[in-house]
Write a protein that holds these residues in place. Structure first.
Motif, PDB file in Angstrom:
ATOM      1  N   LYS A 186     -48.776 -41.352 -16.651  1.00  0.00           N
ATOM      2  CA  LYS A 186     -48.123 -40.042 -16.579  1.00  0.00           C
ATOM      3  C   LYS A 186     -48.929 -38.942 -17.271  1.00  0.00           C
ATOM      4  O   LYS A 186     -48.874 -37.778 -16.875  1.00  0.00           O
ATOM      5  N   TYR A 189     -51.070 -36.952 -14.871  1.00  0.00           N
ATOM      6  CA  TYR A 189     -50.436 -36.445 -13.647  1.00  0.00           C
ATOM      7  C   TYR A 189     -51.025 -35.118 -13.187  1.00  0.00           C
ATOM      8  O   TYR A 189     -51.265 -34.924 -11.998  1.00  0.00           O
ATOM      9  N   ILE A 230     -45.087 -34.959 -17.566  1.00  0.00           N
ATOM     10  CA  ILE A 230     -44.253 -34.842 -16.366  1.00  0.00           C
ATOM     11  C   ILE A 230     -43.526 -33.506 -16.352  1.00  0.00           C
ATOM     12  O   ILE A 230     -43.483 -32.803 -15.336  1.00  0.00           O
TER      13      ILE A 230
END
Length: 260
Positions: A186, A189, A230
């Motif tokens: 993550k 990302y 995120i």
């Protein structure tokens, strides 16, 4: 009934229901598990243990027998919860078919359920560039790729995904991919998104998984880099004029970015 035949009263009633629901959420009211999951740890927004979620699967899931076999094998794995939800995978395959996808990027393969899912719907000369750093997990799905007759469509790259994406760009493959799926570490990302945006053609789709991150995005802790990453991308996508977006409460949340 076609959507354009809906009566004014129904349309107004639906709108009022949406307003009431949004108001309740903002006011901090609690709602039944059919909206937010059977438990805080549940991956699905509609709880995976709920009868309603089972009804959805019973009345919409058209899972290839080898996909089902791989799903059951994956769920037996200690980290089986990392697998993409089957209903989400089907939605992505339908979208890929809709845009007549031939070239797909997948960042985060795990056992290869979604890799197989995509390979099955691509034409015989299609290609899935599948990026992962752990071949042990991938080896669970490889025999089923072969059994399904789609092994030749899968270009597995066992190295850091950012390296593979850089290689694709260096090879002149910018704006030649139709669909990308981001479901790996993550913290990276935003980097994955930017590179996929360069590789995906106009009219192509980038699907970003785990955008709800088990609800942690509602209050990201400063020491939680995954959630912070995120949440940052969610905020960025809302304002990114290079794409149109839809955030869907399926699985652990997925955002579809449609490149303009």
């Amino acid at each position: 009934m076609p959507w354009f035949s809906v009566s004014k009263e129904v349309a107004v009633g639906t709108a009022m229901l949406g307003v009431a629901f949004a108001t309740g959420v903002l006011a901090g009211k609690k709602y039944p598990s059919i909206f937010f999951g059977a438990s805080k740890s549940s991956k699905a927004v509609i709880g995976k243990d709920s009868l309603l979620w089972q009804y959805i699967l019973d009345h919409s899931l058209r899972e290839h027998p080898l996909l089902k076999k791989l799903r059951l094998l994956t769920l037996d794995h200690p980290w089986g919860r990392m697998m993409v939800s089957c209903d989400q995978a089907q939605l992505m395959a339908n979208l890929a078919k809709l845009i007549k996808a031939k070239k797909v990027i997948e960042i985060g393969v795990f056992t290869g359920y979604n890799t197989l899912n995509m390979a099955l719907i691509l034409p015989d000369n299609g290609r899935v560039v599948a990026c992962d750093i752990n071949e042990d997990y991938v080896n669970i799905g490889k025999p089923l790729w072969k059994e399904a007759g789609v092994e030749h469509k899968i270009d597995l790259r066992i190295k850091r995904a950012s390296e593979t994406l850089d290689e694709l760009l260096a090879d002149g493959e910018a704006e030649t991919y139709d669909f990308a799926f981001i479901d790996a570490d993550k913290e990276s990302y935003n980097e994955y998104y930017e590179k996929c945006l360069c590789l995906v053609r106009k009219g192509g789709i980038i699907a970003i998984d785990n955008v709800l991150w088990h609800g942690k995005v509602l209050n990201p802790r400063k020491d939680d880099l995954a959630t912070q990453s995120i949440h940052f991308l969610n905020e960025k996508l809302l304002r990114d004029t290079r794409v149109n977006i839809s955030m869907i409460p399926i699985g652990d949340g997925v955002t579809f970015a449609f490149k303009l």
